[in-house]
Design a protein around this motif. Structure first.
Motif, PDB file in Angstrom:
ATOM      1  N   VAL A 177      -3.864   5.843   4.171  1.00  0.00           N
ATOM      2  CA  VAL A 177      -3.692   4.926   3.047  1.00  0.00           C
ATOM      3  C   VAL A 177      -4.176   5.611   1.772  1.00  0.00           C
ATOM      4  N   MET A 202       0.853  -1.194   0.000  1.00  0.00           N
ATOM      5  CA  MET A 202       0.000   0.000   0.000  1.00  0.00           C
ATOM      6  C   MET A 202       0.886   1.239   0.000  1.00  0.00           C
ATOM      7  N   ASN A 229      -3.301  -0.408  12.130  1.00  0.00           N
ATOM      8  CA  ASN A 229      -4.421   0.311  11.540  1.00  0.00           C
ATOM      9  C   ASN A 229      -5.223   0.998  12.639  1.00  0.00           C
ATOM     10  N   SER A 287      -4.204   0.766  -1.873  1.00  0.00           N
ATOM     11  CA  SER A 287      -3.976  -0.445  -1.077  1.00  0.00           C
ATOM     12  C   SER A 287      -4.289  -1.709  -1.853  1.00  0.00           C
ATOM     13  N   PHE A 328      -6.466  -3.037   5.107  1.00  0.00           N
ATOM     14  CA  PHE A 328      -6.091  -1.622   4.991  1.00  0.00           C
ATOM     15  C   PHE A 328      -6.855  -1.012   3.819  1.00  0.00           C
TER      16      PHE A 328
END
Lengths: 342, 342
Positions: free
Chosen positions: A82, A41, A115, A85, A90
């Motif tokens: 993010v 990511m 996360n 991804s 995620f």
């Protein structure tokens, strides 16, 4: 130049500093934004944490972690979002805690990334009270310091993220808590807002005497994060079986050699012997395992929700201002946990 | 003048020494032999123990025990024989361990006196391998040092009663053991008779280098009983999570002030932090309870019987020679546990 989606700004180590870092130590560079591949990511930095340990990473002296190499970007914890991804767990837009360092973007395979979800209430807190500094305070004080109700706990850098948390936890545990900080404003904050019993200005001429007066029953736990004259003021006040968790020595981080004499070694070892003191250094993620972390996260969440622990941040705007801000931190000019809004 | 049944010789503190005790520090006096009353016994000293801590008792600096007062006889452990007794459990002729100090006779009510029986095999050993020094070595090494098989243990004063015992126990536990002692004779004894893996002469010019060579895998446990340059040679060799029990600092006992610089404080604290070292001072009878003592007495008796631990005494003849013998001890000129046959 601000963060953009065209380029990846990085702050790299240009040369190893002697003493305090100066304008030649760090350099802002631009490079392409990396591309995330399969199972990866792309992360965009939102907040960068500034911490005293970063001075150590600039030196190549034997230490607990690898130094940053010349030309490499500085290491550091960030809260990032993010951007793209290809990783389960995620989603685009999620906030994460990662060790991406001083740069706008980084690619990650998800290893050692936490996360924080799509809408964390205070994303930057993962760098402070809910992260490394808060955990350092919690585990060092409770697992090594083992404070008992009625005992006296002393902590320096008392308005900083570690010291402030140490003191507030010690108050929760029923201790008399004496902080040490630089200047009247910080001391007032420590006593009035954080609830310490007293706070001594380490810039005061009669610092050692004031510390003695503030600790009429001696000192049972000294949480050591600064070294220097604070340590030497504490030594004669330590009680039998005192405990001293050691997590930093910021007063000594910019030394270019050992200070002038006399040699305080005999005073340090002599106090340890006569007073049967336990001194224990710790590096939070080396010294404590996942069980302690879970305990911390659960208790701290509760204390924050109940208002038993208060938390103060100093937010610096822009990655380009991080080097100057780190120097402020090393010189004791910061007030609260310092984070850079990148 | 030797011990007699006419008079009680005492060695009293005449003045507090500055640095090493000299001929004005202690004085031999004669007084009447005290008379034991109801519920008391009269004890005649057979052996007086000489130990480094006695230097501390001559000073009035804050310490772990009350200093000896000017004009009072010096404190110390003795093995004595019961001369008269009105106490159950103590028969005339029994050997006892007691804190009677530097004198021929004392009256006791039996408190804090250990009966060694009518015919102990080695009565003086109660002052050494089976007493305070042996117990200090045992508890400090095993309870604070916690050596694991294959680890490297370093101990100074390695031919002395504490150091020799520390090293031999560490060998029993499967460690690599490096001793430090003063001179080739002592080093040869430590390696050849006590079974240490190596022994470094601290008088050698290249002491620190030799120590480094003898510890190719670093140091996991440093049993600290001397301080000074031995400590400073050990610091750079300590491994992560090393342990350092601190029971003495004999190299620094005769200091008249702090040594010249540089200040080694940052090196000491820096090593503790980076290497996550645990340093813990202990005073044997304050820090450990009766359970640990029983465990020690039982294990040590077994090891001595099996020949796994060897024990060397240096017996000095006559109470009048105790002051000079103590100075030899403080200067590292003794060889083995020093006792005075009174």
């Amino acid at each position: 130049m601000t963060q953009s989606d065209k380029t990846n700004r990085q702050i790299v180590l240009a040369e190893r500093p002697v003493g305090l870092p100066d304008e030649n130590t760090l350099r802002l560079e631009q490079t392409d934004i990396p591309t995330a591949g399969k199972g990866e990511m792309l992360l965009r930095t939102v907040y960068l944490s500034l911490d005293p340990y970063m001075r150590g990473r600039m030196s190549d002296a034997k230490s607990y972690a690898e130094p940053v190499k010349i030309g490499e970007h500085m290491t550091g914890q960030v809260v990032a979002q993010v951007v793209t991804s290809d990783l389960e767990g995620f989603a685009v837009g999620d906030y994460v805690l990662a060790g991406n360092g001083w740069q706008d973007y980084a690619v990650s395979d998800g290893a050692q990334v936490l996360n924080l979800g799509a809408n964390p209430e205070n994303p930057s807190w993962a760098l402070g009270i809910m992260g490394m500094p808060g955990y350092t305070a919690y585990a060092g004080l409770l697992k090594i310091g083992e404070p008992k109700p009625g005992e006296t706990v002393v902590v320096a850098a008392a308005s900083g993220p570690v010291g402030a948390t140490v003191g507030q936890i010690a108050k929760i545990k029923g201790c008399r808590v004496v902080g040490i900080a630089g200047g009247a404003d910080k001391c007032a904050h420590v006593v009035n807002n954080l609830g310490f019993d007293a706070c001594i200005d380490h810039k005061a001429e009669d610092f050692a005497e004031q510390l003695k007066d503030a600790c009429p029953d001696g000192i049972d736990v000294y949480f050591e994060n600064v070294g220097g004259k604070v340590l030497y003021g504490v030594l004669p006040l330590l009680n039998p079986f005192a405990r001293m968790p050691v997590c930093g020595m910021v007063a000594w981080y910019n030394m270019t050699g050992l200070p002038e004499g006399p040699d305080m070694g005999p005073a340090i070892l002599g106090t340890i012997l006569r007073m049967k003191v336990k001194v224990e250094g710790f590096i939070i993620f080396d010294s404590f395992g996942p069980d302690t972390y879970k305990e911390f996260a659960s208790e701290m969440t509760g204390w924050l929700a109940e208002g038993k622990i208060k938390y103060k941040e100093q937010v610096v705007d822009g990655l380009e201002n991080a080097p100057a801000a780190l120097n402020d931190l090393l010189l004791g000019k910061s007030f609260g946990k310092m984070v850079v809004k990148v």
